[in-house]
Design an enzyme around this catalytic site. Structure first.
Site, PDB file in Angstrom:
ATOM      1  N   ASN A  10       9.350  -9.481  -9.664  1.00 47.19           N
ATOM      2  CA  ASN A  10       9.799  -8.098  -9.842  1.00 47.19           C
ATOM      3  C   ASN A  10      10.976  -7.871  -8.902  1.00 47.19           C
ATOM      4  OD1 ASN A  10      10.164  -5.367  -9.980  1.00 47.19           O
ATOM      5  ND2 ASN A  10       8.172  -4.823  -9.099  1.00 47.19           N
ATOM      6  N   TRP A  11      12.148  -7.796  -9.474  1.00 47.35           N
ATOM      7  CA  TRP A  11      13.361  -7.680  -8.641  1.00 47.35           C
ATOM      8  C   TRP A  11      13.584  -6.250  -8.149  1.00 47.35           C
ATOM      9  CZ3 TRP A  11      17.605 -11.051 -11.512  1.00 47.35           C
ATOM     10  CH2 TRP A  11      17.143 -12.378 -11.591  1.00 47.35           C
ATOM     11  N   LYS A  12      12.786  -5.317  -8.645  1.00 48.92           N
ATOM     12  CA  LYS A  12      12.929  -3.906  -8.228  1.00 48.92           C
ATOM     13  C   LYS A  12      14.395  -3.468  -8.373  1.00 48.92           C
ATOM     14  CE  LYS A  12       8.789  -4.475  -5.523  1.00 48.92           C
ATOM     15  NZ  LYS A  12       7.972  -4.081  -4.375  1.00 48.92           N
ATOM     16  N   HIS A  97       3.574   0.375 -12.065  1.00 49.69           N
ATOM     17  CA  HIS A  97       3.764  -0.182 -10.722  1.00 49.69           C
ATOM     18  C   HIS A  97       3.527   0.920  -9.679  1.00 49.69           C
ATOM     19  CE1 HIS A  97       5.655  -1.850  -7.175  1.00 49.69           C
ATOM     20  NE2 HIS A  97       5.471  -3.039  -7.730  1.00 49.69           N
ATOM     21  N   GLU A  99       5.033   1.768  -7.126  1.00 50.26           N
ATOM     22  CA  GLU A  99       6.221   2.552  -6.741  1.00 50.26           C
ATOM     23  C   GLU A  99       6.527   3.619  -7.779  1.00 50.26           C
ATOM     24  OE1 GLU A  99       8.708  -0.861  -5.999  1.00 50.26           O
ATOM     25  OE2 GLU A  99       7.421  -1.332  -4.299  1.00 50.26           O
ATOM     26  N   GLU A 169      -2.199  -4.937  -7.063  1.00 45.23           N
ATOM     27  CA  GLU A 169      -1.277  -4.904  -5.931  1.00 45.23           C
ATOM     28  C   GLU A 169      -1.722  -3.827  -4.948  1.00 45.23           C
ATOM     29  OE1 GLU A 169       2.899  -6.450  -7.036  1.00 45.23           O
ATOM     30  OE2 GLU A 169       2.752  -4.430  -7.833  1.00 45.23           O
ATOM     31  N   GLY A 175       5.576  -5.226   0.341  1.00 49.28           N
ATOM     32  CA  GLY A 175       6.767  -5.146   1.185  1.00 49.28           C
ATOM     33  C   GLY A 175       6.478  -4.996   2.656  1.00 49.28           C
ATOM     34  N   SER A 214       3.317  -9.019  -0.832  1.00 49.78           N
ATOM     35  CA  SER A 214       3.736  -9.987   0.187  1.00 49.78           C
ATOM     36  C   SER A 214       3.325 -11.427  -0.136  1.00 49.78           C
ATOM     37  CB  SER A 214       3.240  -9.562   1.572  1.00 49.78           C
ATOM     38  OG  SER A 214       3.776  -8.288   1.916  1.00 49.78           O
ATOM     39  N   GLY A 235       7.520  -9.583  -5.293  1.00 50.15           N
ATOM     40  CA  GLY A 235       8.677  -8.728  -5.051  1.00 50.15           C
ATOM     41  C   GLY A 235       9.741  -9.479  -4.268  1.00 50.15           C
ATOM     42  N   GLY A 236       9.807  -9.205  -2.973  1.00 53.17           N
ATOM     43  CA  GLY A 236      10.875  -9.732  -2.114  1.00 53.17           C
ATOM     44  C   GLY A 236      11.159 -11.217  -2.285  1.00 53.17           C
TER      45      GLY A 236
HETATM   46  P1  13P Z   1       6.453  -7.733  -2.255  1.00 46.18           P
HETATM   47  O1  13P Z   1       6.197  -9.133  -2.777  1.00 46.18           O
HETATM   48  O2  13P Z   1       7.864  -7.545  -1.788  1.00 46.18           O
HETATM   49  O3  13P Z   1       5.418  -7.302  -1.286  1.00 46.18           O
HETATM   50  O4  13P Z   1       6.324  -6.755  -3.526  1.00 46.18           O
HETATM   51  C1  13P Z   1       5.203  -6.831  -4.334  1.00 46.18           C
HETATM   52  C2  13P Z   1       5.433  -6.030  -5.557  1.00 46.18           C
HETATM   53  O5  13P Z   1       5.437  -4.802  -5.523  1.00 46.18           O
HETATM   54  C3  13P Z   1       5.681  -6.739  -6.818  1.00 46.18           C
HETATM   55  O6  13P Z   1       5.607  -5.882  -7.903  1.00 46.18           O
END
Ligand code: 13P
Length: 253
Positions: A10-12, A97, A99, A169, A175, A214, A235-236
């Protein structure tokens, strides 16, 4: 039952179209050989979907969007529909998600509508659920996650449940560099699996439940060794081809 592992990046809100092309080219070179043993997908921002789809032509790496609106068209300024995502080359779409839930008001009901709309368009929804830190600390994790899963999947046929993925998640692990322990993840994944059995008896054992929060190359193998952890939503670490490839390798070991 053996479920093929699934790792989705997920590149957000990161990467322009040109940057996305460069990243996916690098990823393809590193990860394409692994993509017959693990399902792999990337979820760039809307503005990069066409560019990444072009870069992924002929690849086994799949394309995902990060969100959608439940109507197929209309006066909904700023929104993007499921048929538009299909048109852009998507196979998957994230629904709910944390967020979106935290910052943009996605309710359980909205997540359910999005999930249905995705399925109706032939997309595979990745339905995201997870508790906040106060919810975990007050012992409400399974209650909250259970409510989110039941709401998102309510009214679906077993066949529809069979074509979606659930992503657990924990919000406190996203994050933050704090990962759930593999035992904490397995506990929640097993509880989700039990709900899937109630809702869709025949298919529950084939539905993949991903862990997110993470995930890094050095913790992926341990998390993904748990019996009900069928992959990762990253994510990251998905923004670096080498790290994302390391996580995919962790799904194979
Ligand atoms: P991180 O891997 O950066 O913690 O993000 C997880 C995430 O929200 C993937 O959708």
């Amino acid at each position: 039952m053996a479920r093929k592992k699934f790792v989705c990046g997920n590149w957000k809100m990161h990467r322009t179209a040109a940057e996305a092309r460069a990243l996916v080219r690098e990823l393809r070179a590193a990860a394409e050989p692994l993509a017959d043993r693990v399902d792999v997908a990337v979820a760039p921002p809307f503005t990069a979907l066409f560019a990444v789809a072009a870069e992924l032509a002929g690849s086994r790496i799949g394309l995902s969007a990060q969100n959608l609106h439940w109507e197929s068209q209309g006066a909904f300024t700023g929104e993007v529909s499921a048929p538009m995502l299909v048109d852009a080359g998507c196979r998957y779409v994230l629904c709910g998600h944390s967020e979106r839930r935290q910052f943009f008001g996605d309710t359980d009901e909205a997540v359910q509508k999005k999930t249905r709309a995705a399925l109706a368009a032939g997309l595979h929804p990745v339905v995201c659920v997870g508790e906040t830190l106060p919810e975990r600390e007050s012992g409400r994790t399974l209650e909250v996650v259970g409510r989110q899963v039941r709401a998102a999947l309510s009214g679906l046929t077993p066949a529809q449940v069979g074509s979606l993925t659930v992503a657990y998640e924990p919000v406190w692990a996203i994050g933050t560099g704090k990962t759930a322990t593999s035992a904490q993840a397995q506990e929640v994944h097993a509880a989700i699996r039990a709900i899937l059995r109630e809702l869709a008896q025949g298919v529950a054992d084939s539905v993949r439940i991903l862990y997110g929060g993470s995930v890094k190359p050095d913790n992926a193998a341990e998390l993904l060794s748990q019996p009900d952890v069928d992959g990762a939503l990253v994510g990251g670490a998905s923004l670096k081809a080498a790290d994302f490839t390391g996580i995919i390798q962790g799904a194979i070991r």
